[in-house]
Design an enzyme around this catalytic site. Sequence first.
Site, mmCIF file in Angstrom:
data_model
loop_
_atom_site.group_PDB
_atom_site.id
_atom_site.type_symbol
_atom_site.label_atom_id
_atom_site.label_comp_id
_atom_site.label_asym_id
_atom_site.label_seq_id
_atom_site.Cartn_x
_atom_site.Cartn_y
_atom_site.Cartn_z
ATOM 1 N N LYS A 25 -65.449 33.788 29.525
ATOM 2 C CA LYS A 25 -64.901 33.729 30.885
ATOM 3 C C LYS A 25 -63.456 34.204 30.993
ATOM 4 O O LYS A 25 -62.989 34.586 32.054
ATOM 5 C CB LYS A 25 -65.058 32.325 31.458
ATOM 6 C CG LYS A 25 -66.508 32.043 31.831
ATOM 7 C CD LYS A 25 -66.619 31.072 32.964
ATOM 8 C CE LYS A 25 -68.020 30.973 33.507
ATOM 9 N NZ LYS A 25 -69.002 30.446 32.523
ATOM 10 N N SER A 39 -72.492 33.338 24.452
ATOM 11 C CA SER A 39 -71.445 33.329 25.481
ATOM 12 C C SER A 39 -70.331 32.322 25.274
ATOM 13 O O SER A 39 -69.244 32.506 25.823
ATOM 14 C CB SER A 39 -72.103 33.115 26.848
ATOM 15 O OG SER A 39 -72.988 32.017 26.806
HETATM 16 C C1 PLP Z 1 -70.320 30.504 32.725
HETATM 17 C C2 PLP Z 1 -71.153 30.621 31.530
HETATM 18 C C3 PLP Z 1 -72.385 31.303 31.548
HETATM 19 C C4 PLP Z 1 -72.989 31.896 32.800
HETATM 20 O O1 PLP Z 1 -72.146 32.823 33.435
HETATM 21 P P1 PLP Z 1 -72.348 33.184 34.972
HETATM 22 O O2 PLP Z 1 -71.383 34.264 35.251
HETATM 23 O O3 PLP Z 1 -72.060 31.939 35.764
HETATM 24 O O4 PLP Z 1 -73.778 33.576 35.157
HETATM 25 C C5 PLP Z 1 -73.069 31.426 30.343
HETATM 26 N N1 PLP Z 1 -72.597 30.883 29.196
HETATM 27 C C6 PLP Z 1 -71.432 30.219 29.145
HETATM 28 C C7 PLP Z 1 -70.978 29.662 27.834
HETATM 29 C C8 PLP Z 1 -70.665 30.059 30.305
HETATM 30 O O5 PLP Z 1 -69.502 29.395 30.235
#
Ligand code: PLP
Length: 332
Positions: free
Chosen positions: A57, A314
């Site tokens: 993010k 992510s």
């Molecule tokens: C926010 C997040 C997501 C999903 O992202 P979006 O843009 O809301 O679809 C996936 N994995 C992690 C670890 C996140 O923090």
Amino acid sequence: MSKPVHGVTLAEIYAARRRIAGQAGRTPLVRSEALSRRFDAEILLKLETLQPTGAFKLRGVANMIAALLERNGREALAAGVTTASTGNHGRAVAYAASRLGVPAVICLSRRVPDNKVAAVEALGAEVRRVGDSQDEAFGEVERLVAESGMVAIPPFDDPLIAAGQGTIGVELMEDAPDLDHVLVGLSGGGLLGGIGAALKAIRPSLEVTGVSLSQGAAMHDSLLAGHPVAVEEVESLGDSLGGGIGLDNRCTFALVREVMDSHWRVSEQAIATAMVELLEHEKLLVEGAAAVGLAALNEHELDVRGRKVALVLSGNGVSLETLERARALAGR
Ligand SMILES: *Cc1c(COP(=O)(O)O)cnc(C)c1O
């Protein structure tokens, strides 16, 4: 040439890449031997867990703040920034704000795990805990913007945020130009939308798969309904995938609809198993939201034989308690 309604173009994604250089990391793409063998494919792992804040993010946030500074000057951020977030976005805003020397107030629902709250506070931001849903936390952000002139940094629904996340797509194309398929966790859609926008522009044949929770998946229900709908939030190992997409969604709903080829939902059991497998076999600690790609491959027996497949890991915002819960559920 007409500009897409969502405003996330490849040019914007390259602009984002320039802006975030030195703020968010360029992360490695590593081959998993065990998973490649298991699926008779080349399975690559994009390690967003290595970002300074432990999740991707930071890319979107760094891009938005840098773009605001570029366009409006330093005064634009003098009153500080604020956001509502399930944790990783809040950490990213706190981190970027502290580096810029601007105050940050992060509004979090009471459902957000304590480890994530502590991490935000450690980055020097003020945390305000409000309500039981992300919508209530969003309400507090609106109040701060109206009353104190703070600038809201949204978690996903903005072209600058999505373009920042889209830099992952550009990096994937550089490191694996012949990539066939990518699996991405899907919640508000900034991550999948941004990555998809980059990949579809560079390599249109590439398959973009979104993976959502089995319950409380607002984007899933919204796509079915044909317009943004609200869902009830539920507890999940993949808590970063919870929360609504905003009933007045202006960017990511249209973007996801345009760039996503297939969409799966995964059970808590499958998320737990994937988390434990990544830890046990790859020695990678990921949170539930980051394990959903592997969970989808496992649970839905997706046929990826002979293909080059990237899983976007992510984030790593997981507590020992949650890890224990995953381990118990996975029966390991
Ligand atoms: C926010 C997040 C997501 C999903 O992202 P979006 O843009 O809301 O679809 C996936 N994995 C992690 C670890 C996140 O923090």
